[in-house]
Enzyme design. Structure first.
Site, mmCIF file in Angstrom:
data_model
loop_
_atom_site.group_PDB
_atom_site.id
_atom_site.type_symbol
_atom_site.label_atom_id
_atom_site.label_comp_id
_atom_site.label_asym_id
_atom_site.label_seq_id
_atom_site.Cartn_x
_atom_site.Cartn_y
_atom_site.Cartn_z
ATOM 1 N N HIS A 145 -7.142 -2.697 9.316
ATOM 2 C CA HIS A 145 -8.329 -3.448 8.929
ATOM 3 C C HIS A 145 -9.164 -3.692 10.190
ATOM 4 O O HIS A 145 -9.612 -4.808 10.441
ATOM 5 C CB HIS A 145 -7.933 -4.774 8.284
ATOM 6 C CG HIS A 145 -7.148 -4.622 7.021
ATOM 7 N ND1 HIS A 145 -6.601 -5.699 6.359
ATOM 8 C CD2 HIS A 145 -6.804 -3.524 6.305
ATOM 9 C CE1 HIS A 145 -5.953 -5.275 5.287
ATOM 10 N NE2 HIS A 145 -6.061 -3.955 5.233
ATOM 11 N N TYR A 197 -21.003 13.767 18.185
ATOM 12 C CA TYR A 197 -20.146 14.927 17.949
ATOM 13 C C TYR A 197 -18.664 14.572 17.785
ATOM 14 O O TYR A 197 -17.892 15.306 17.172
ATOM 15 C CB TYR A 197 -20.329 15.977 19.052
ATOM 16 C CG TYR A 197 -19.763 15.602 20.405
ATOM 17 C CD1 TYR A 197 -18.432 15.868 20.717
ATOM 18 C CD2 TYR A 197 -20.555 14.995 21.382
ATOM 19 C CE1 TYR A 197 -17.904 15.529 21.952
ATOM 20 C CE2 TYR A 197 -20.037 14.643 22.607
ATOM 21 C CZ TYR A 197 -18.711 14.908 22.890
ATOM 22 O OH TYR A 197 -18.181 14.566 24.115
ATOM 23 N N HIS A 206 -2.844 2.769 8.800
ATOM 24 C CA HIS A 206 -3.867 2.080 8.017
ATOM 25 C C HIS A 206 -4.146 0.746 8.681
ATOM 26 O O HIS A 206 -3.221 -0.020 8.949
ATOM 27 C CB HIS A 206 -3.384 1.854 6.581
ATOM 28 C CG HIS A 206 -4.223 0.871 5.819
ATOM 29 N ND1 HIS A 206 -5.591 0.981 5.723
ATOM 30 C CD2 HIS A 206 -3.891 -0.252 5.139
ATOM 31 C CE1 HIS A 206 -6.067 -0.034 5.004
ATOM 32 N NE2 HIS A 206 -5.046 -0.801 4.647
ATOM 33 N N TYR A 250 -9.009 21.365 20.953
ATOM 34 C CA TYR A 250 -9.026 20.101 21.701
ATOM 35 C C TYR A 250 -7.606 19.578 21.841
ATOM 36 O O TYR A 250 -6.881 19.433 20.855
ATOM 37 C CB TYR A 250 -9.903 19.082 20.971
ATOM 38 C CG TYR A 250 -10.055 17.752 21.698
ATOM 39 C CD1 TYR A 250 -10.923 17.631 22.772
ATOM 40 C CD2 TYR A 250 -9.347 16.635 21.275
ATOM 41 C CE1 TYR A 250 -11.081 16.411 23.418
ATOM 42 C CE2 TYR A 250 -9.500 15.416 21.920
ATOM 43 C CZ TYR A 250 -10.357 15.296 22.979
ATOM 44 O OH TYR A 250 -10.512 14.111 23.609
ATOM 45 N N GLU A 279 0.810 -1.219 0.000
ATOM 46 C CA GLU A 279 0.000 0.000 0.000
ATOM 47 C C GLU A 279 0.847 1.274 0.000
ATOM 48 O O GLU A 279 0.314 2.364 0.234
ATOM 49 C CB GLU A 279 -0.909 0.014 1.237
ATOM 50 C CG GLU A 279 -1.805 -1.196 1.396
ATOM 51 C CD GLU A 279 -3.006 -1.183 0.468
ATOM 52 O OE1 GLU A 279 -2.959 -0.494 -0.571
ATOM 53 O OE2 GLU A 279 -3.986 -1.854 0.798
ATOM 54 N N HIS A 298 -12.413 -2.836 2.761
ATOM 55 C CA HIS A 298 -10.970 -2.841 3.014
ATOM 56 C C HIS A 298 -10.619 -2.504 4.463
ATOM 57 O O HIS A 298 -10.016 -3.302 5.164
ATOM 58 C CB HIS A 298 -10.307 -1.843 2.054
ATOM 59 C CG HIS A 298 -8.828 -1.900 2.014
ATOM 60 N ND1 HIS A 298 -8.102 -1.631 0.859
ATOM 61 C CD2 HIS A 298 -7.900 -2.162 2.964
ATOM 62 C CE1 HIS A 298 -6.800 -1.753 1.120
ATOM 63 N NE2 HIS A 298 -6.666 -2.061 2.400
#
Length: 209
Positions: free
Chosen positions: A92, A111, A90, A206, A71, A153
């Site tokens: 799964h 929210y 990334h 935040y 990837e 994916h």
């Protein structure tokens, strides 16, 4: 570079420990100089060594004796298009992946969706893994966002550090889980765009501990 490679390994192993991805699925990268360090293809994270972490420059060049994650192209494209992206996670993860198989976004049912940068968390259209087409779909879903689902994916999140990107990935999966449960009760009430704008403004200040 040694310290950065060790950090990539640390968070790759956390993918397994925090159950965001099993064995060798998903990938981790960290921006470095004129490119990025990324987990290799096909290796279990539990057995990763410093020498396994691959450096890929922004032109897509790397040592041919090494094999970066399949990837690596969408990591390259995200780093090129988003200067604020310093690290990418990334995974799964179970809930985000389950939702992605229905090609569903996560709307403003809560929210905390705003932590991903917008009033929803979009789902990128499906394309074969490792292709430039998938990169294009992901970039479209990440427009004005820090995270998105990837159809059939998983999910992807980026941030100013691996810690920040990883925390966001965990939050995305938690929101996916909550949304799935909400759907079981029927159609959840969504927060208005006006309310989400207020939350987005507040989320700019935040602070993550």
């Amino acid at each position: 570079m040694l310290i950065q490679k060790k950090e990539v390994i640390k968070f790759a192993k956390l993918l397994n420990h925090r159950k965001l991805s099993a064995l060798r699925s998903g990938n981790i990268s960290l921006r470095h100089k004129n490119g990025f360090l990324i987990t290799p293809s096909g290796k279990k994270y539990s057995s990763l060594k410093v020498k396994d972490i691959v450096f890929v420059n922004l032109k897509g060049e790397f040592n041919k004796k090494q094999k970066p994650s399949s990837e690596w192209r969408f990591h390259q494209d995200i780093y090129i298009s988003k200067t604020k992206a310093k690290a990418i996670v990334h995974s799964h993860s179970t809930n985000a992946t389950a939702l992605s198989t229905h090609n569903k976004k996560i709307p403003s049912f809560h929210y905390m969706v705003a932590l991903a940068g917008g009033s929803d968390i979009k789902c990128a259209k499906y394309a074969t893994y490792g292709t430039r087409e998938l990169s294009k779909n992901i970039l479209k879903a990440l427009k004005n966002r820090f995270a998105c689902l990837i159809a059939n994916h998983g999910q992807i999140a980026f941030g100013s550090s691996l810690s920040e990107a990883f925390e966001l990935a965990e939050e995305v999966d938690n929101l996916a889980k909550q949304y799935i449960k909400a759907l079981l009760l029927g159609r959840p009430k969504l927060l208005s765009l006006n309310e989400m704008k207020k939350v987005l403004n507040k989320s700019k200040t935040y602070k993550k501990n």
